[in-house]
Scaffold this motif. Structure first.
Motif, PDB file in Angstrom:
ATOM      1  N   TRP A 266     133.495  72.192  38.030  1.00 36.75           N
ATOM      2  CA  TRP A 266     133.661  72.255  36.583  1.00 36.75           C
ATOM      3  C   TRP A 266     134.851  71.415  36.139  1.00 36.75           C
ATOM      4  O   TRP A 266     135.884  71.384  36.801  1.00 36.75           O
ATOM      5  CB  TRP A 266     133.859  73.704  36.134  1.00 36.75           C
ATOM      6  CG  TRP A 266     132.682  74.575  36.400  1.00 36.75           C
ATOM      7  CD1 TRP A 266     132.460  75.349  37.507  1.00 36.75           C
ATOM      8  CD2 TRP A 266     131.552  74.765  35.554  1.00 36.75           C
ATOM      9  NE1 TRP A 266     131.263  76.003  37.393  1.00 36.75           N
ATOM     10  CE2 TRP A 266     130.674  75.669  36.201  1.00 36.75           C
ATOM     11  CE3 TRP A 266     131.185  74.262  34.303  1.00 36.75           C
ATOM     12  CZ2 TRP A 266     129.477  76.074  35.648  1.00 36.75           C
ATOM     13  CZ3 TRP A 266     129.986  74.673  33.754  1.00 36.75           C
ATOM     14  CH2 TRP A 266     129.150  75.567  34.424  1.00 36.75           C
ATOM     15  N   LYS A 267     134.706  70.762  34.992  1.00 31.21           N
ATOM     16  CA  LYS A 267     135.794  69.967  34.421  1.00 31.21           C
ATOM     17  C   LYS A 267     136.182  70.552  33.070  1.00 31.21           C
ATOM     18  O   LYS A 267     135.321  70.848  32.250  1.00 31.21           O
ATOM     19  CB  LYS A 267     135.361  68.510  34.274  1.00 31.21           C
ATOM     20  CG  LYS A 267     135.078  67.824  35.615  1.00 31.21           C
ATOM     21  CD  LYS A 267     134.667  66.372  35.417  1.00 31.21           C
ATOM     22  CE  LYS A 267     134.400  65.711  36.765  1.00 31.21           C
ATOM     23  NZ  LYS A 267     133.976  64.294  36.613  1.00 31.21           N
TER      24      LYS A 267
ATOM     25  N   ILE B  22     132.681  71.943  31.651  1.00 29.46           N
ATOM     26  CA  ILE B  22     131.370  71.310  31.767  1.00 29.46           C
ATOM     27  C   ILE B  22     131.100  70.973  33.221  1.00 29.46           C
ATOM     28  O   ILE B  22     132.013  70.638  33.986  1.00 29.46           O
ATOM     29  CB  ILE B  22     131.317  70.037  30.880  1.00 29.46           C
ATOM     30  CG1 ILE B  22     129.895  69.457  30.832  1.00 29.46           C
ATOM     31  CG2 ILE B  22     132.336  69.007  31.308  1.00 29.46           C
ATOM     32  CD1 ILE B  22     129.728  68.374  29.777  1.00 29.46           C
ATOM     33  N   ARG B  23     129.843  71.100  33.618  1.00 31.30           N
ATOM     34  CA  ARG B  23     129.430  70.726  34.969  1.00 31.30           C
ATOM     35  C   ARG B  23     128.179  69.875  34.881  1.00 31.30           C
ATOM     36  O   ARG B  23     127.233  70.216  34.173  1.00 31.30           O
ATOM     37  CB  ARG B  23     129.159  71.959  35.840  1.00 31.30           C
ATOM     38  CG  ARG B  23     128.744  71.597  37.269  1.00 31.30           C
ATOM     39  CD  ARG B  23     128.632  72.811  38.163  1.00 31.30           C
ATOM     40  NE  ARG B  23     127.588  73.712  37.748  1.00 31.30           N
ATOM     41  CZ  ARG B  23     127.296  74.853  38.369  1.00 31.30           C
ATOM     42  NH1 ARG B  23     128.013  75.230  39.415  1.00 31.30           N
ATOM     43  NH2 ARG B  23     126.322  75.620  37.935  1.00 31.30           N
TER      44      ARG B  23
ATOM     45  N   HIS C  68     134.269  82.549  28.952  1.00 28.63           N
ATOM     46  CA  HIS C  68     133.059  82.076  29.625  1.00 28.63           C
ATOM     47  C   HIS C  68     132.968  82.575  31.066  1.00 28.63           C
ATOM     48  O   HIS C  68     131.875  82.815  31.586  1.00 28.63           O
ATOM     49  CB  HIS C  68     132.989  80.542  29.578  1.00 28.63           C
ATOM     50  CG  HIS C  68     133.823  79.843  30.610  1.00 28.63           C
ATOM     51  ND1 HIS C  68     135.143  79.495  30.394  1.00 28.63           N
ATOM     52  CD2 HIS C  68     133.524  79.425  31.867  1.00 28.63           C
ATOM     53  CE1 HIS C  68     135.612  78.888  31.479  1.00 28.63           C
ATOM     54  NE2 HIS C  68     134.654  78.835  32.380  1.00 28.63           N
ATOM     55  N   LYS C  69     134.124  82.776  31.711  1.00 33.10           N
ATOM     56  CA  LYS C  69     134.095  83.216  33.102  1.00 33.10           C
ATOM     57  C   LYS C  69     133.684  84.682  33.215  1.00 33.10           C
ATOM     58  O   LYS C  69     132.803  85.038  34.005  1.00 33.10           O
ATOM     59  CB  LYS C  69     135.466  82.992  33.744  1.00 33.10           C
ATOM     60  CG  LYS C  69     135.833  81.520  33.885  1.00 33.10           C
ATOM     61  CD  LYS C  69     137.134  81.349  34.654  1.00 33.10           C
ATOM     62  CE  LYS C  69     137.427  79.871  34.863  1.00 33.10           C
ATOM     63  NZ  LYS C  69     138.627  79.654  35.703  1.00 33.10           N
ATOM     64  N   LEU C  70     134.322  85.533  32.430  1.00 30.95           N
ATOM     65  CA  LEU C  70     133.999  86.954  32.479  1.00 30.95           C
ATOM     66  C   LEU C  70     132.570  87.219  32.034  1.00 30.95           C
ATOM     67  O   LEU C  70     131.920  88.155  32.509  1.00 30.95           O
ATOM     68  CB  LEU C  70     134.968  87.741  31.597  1.00 30.95           C
ATOM     69  CG  LEU C  70     136.428  87.788  32.048  1.00 30.95           C
ATOM     70  CD1 LEU C  70     137.300  88.442  30.984  1.00 30.95           C
ATOM     71  CD2 LEU C  70     136.556  88.529  33.363  1.00 30.95           C
TER      72      LEU C  70
ATOM     73  N   VAL D  67     125.626  71.714  32.085  1.00 29.39           N
ATOM     74  CA  VAL D  67     125.993  73.032  31.563  1.00 29.39           C
ATOM     75  C   VAL D  67     127.369  72.940  30.910  1.00 29.39           C
ATOM     76  O   VAL D  67     128.310  72.397  31.500  1.00 29.39           O
ATOM     77  CB  VAL D  67     126.008  74.090  32.680  1.00 29.39           C
ATOM     78  CG1 VAL D  67     126.434  75.445  32.122  1.00 29.39           C
ATOM     79  CG2 VAL D  67     124.638  74.192  33.339  1.00 29.39           C
ATOM     80  N   CYS D  68     127.472  73.458  29.711  1.00 27.99           N
ATOM     81  CA  CYS D  68     128.710  73.385  28.927  1.00 27.99           C
ATOM     82  C   CYS D  68     129.070  74.787  28.431  1.00 27.99           C
ATOM     83  O   CYS D  68     128.330  75.384  27.666  1.00 27.99           O
ATOM     84  CB  CYS D  68     128.508  72.429  27.751  1.00 27.99           C
ATOM     85  SG  CYS D  68     129.931  72.258  26.658  1.00 27.99           S
TER      86      CYS D  68
END
Length: 384
Positions: free
Chosen positions: A51-52, A67-68, A88-90, A110-111
């Motif tokens: 992911w960036k 984004i990946r 977004h992580k949780l 994916v964003c």
């Protein structure tokens, strides 16, 4: 459409996308249990190496986005927006790290969008900061689309994020090809609800107040390990002052201005295919049912998930992955992908309710493939 929204839409330039390869994905172990969730490393950092991170300027402040992958051909990006109390992580790590999800994500960029100030390590907003309204949160998203050169997106939103993405699709319909809305509540809070929320905030900590939004009372009592892991993460990972601002703004939202076509003059509605998702033991069930009654039945699917509560993407990632794959296939994407167990079990019952001649529905005009399973021509209510 407001002047600000018109200007934003005018400013969104859709540059042509080059054919790019996606990085190779490594499937992860299937699912995570509550013990694993209690570890911040397992809960927040799994598979983040590809992911960036980006901080994107918008008319209403900075947005943190990760984004990946790279845009491929004419395909939309998958854009997610989390619920209040999360980031977004949780909200999405368990779902996007699920093994079967890799078959989908290798085909799409994916964003993930974090609401202002909700990302891990966010600085606290200064005193007097005015948090964007729900409409302004939606109006920030065209800047993300423009920044990465997406032509359009397929949105996945949960709770408050589902509301934001629905607003986005209403204001900028040409940028949205499809929506998966989990736990959406199209209604603003009435006076009694507002008073109850105020009272709760006086007698409970902010994480506990948010937990009652995310989980049903039955889950709070019976699924203590999962609830406790989220209590710890919400309290430790999300900046509490920033969370309070987001929570207050979500609770002051207006009703979504949507009506089923034909029910009122000049009815506004979502023009793209929509999959509504709710657990059968979720606090948002009534809101999702009402939202379903206000959408165009020719392009709407209502998925009620058995043995699932307020976070089906966490507790039932396999079922949601299967449903999402079928949704994408119905839009004309991934026609050669393996049929999932859920899709196979539903094929016979859906044949009479689906267009299986391979033609694309009029409501969905962006995708480059016409080999999909066809779009459902009435609202499907599916329990799985």
């Amino acid at each position: 459409m407001s002047t600000d929204s018109s200007l934003l839409l005018h400013d969104v330039t859709m540059a042509g996308l080059q054919e790019l390869r996606f990085p190779e994905e490594k499937p992860l172990l299937r699912g995570q249990d509550a013990t694993e969730l209690e570890s911040s490393d397992a809960f927040l950092l799994a598979a983040d190496t590809d992911w960036k991170e980006h901080d994107i300027e918008t008319p209403y402040g900075l947005l943190h986005v990760v984004i990946r992958g790279s845009p491929k051909g004419n395909r939309p990006a998958i854009l997610t927006y989390h619920d209040v109390g999360l980031n977004h992580k949780l909200c999405f790590n368990t779902f996007f790290n699920f093994e079967d999800m890799q078959e989908i994500t290798k085909h799409f960029v994916v964003c993930h969008v974090d609401a202002p100030g909700q990302q891990v390590g966010a600085s606290q907003f200064p005193q007097g900061y005015q948090f964007p309204s729900m409409e302004q949160l939606a109006a920030m998203l065209p800047s993300v689309v423009q920044h990465f050169g997406f032509k359009y997106v397929i949105g996945i939103g949960v709770g408050a994020g589902a509301y934001v993405l629905a607003k986005f699709a209403l204001i900028f319909p040409d940028l949205v090809e499809g929506l998966v809305l989990v736990n959406i509540d199209p209604n603003g809070k009435g006076w009694i609800d507002w008073a109850a929320t105020k009272l709760s905030s006086l007698t409970s900590t902010l994480p506990d107040t948010v937990l009652s939004h995310l989980f049903s009372q039955e889950e709070l009592v019976n699924n203590t390990e999962l609830v406790q892991s989220y209590r710890q993460q919400i309290g430790n990972v999300v900046n509490q002052a920033n969370l309070q601002l987001f929570w207050n703004m979500y609770n002051s939202r207006r009703d979504l201005d949507i009506n089923r076509p034909g029910t009122v003059l000049n009815a506004k509605t979502l023009r793209c295919p929509v999959m509504l998702v709710v657990g059968d033991n979720a606090p948002a069930e009534d809101g999702v049912v009402e939202c379903n009654s206000k959408l165009d039945p020719t392009i709407t699917t209502f998925l009620k998930m058995a043995d699932s509560g307020g976070l089906p993407q966490v507790t039932q990632p396999g079922k949601l992955t299967e449903a999402f794959k079928y949704f994408l296939q119905g839009m004309g994407y991934m026609p050669s992908a393996s049929m999932t167990r859920l899709a196979r079990s539903r094929t016979a019952s859906l044949t009479s309710a689906s267009s299986v001649d391979g033609s694309r529905p009029q409501a969905c005009t962006h995708s480059e493939s016409s080999e999909g399973l066809g779009q459902v021509n009435h609202t499907m209510e599916v329990s799985c």
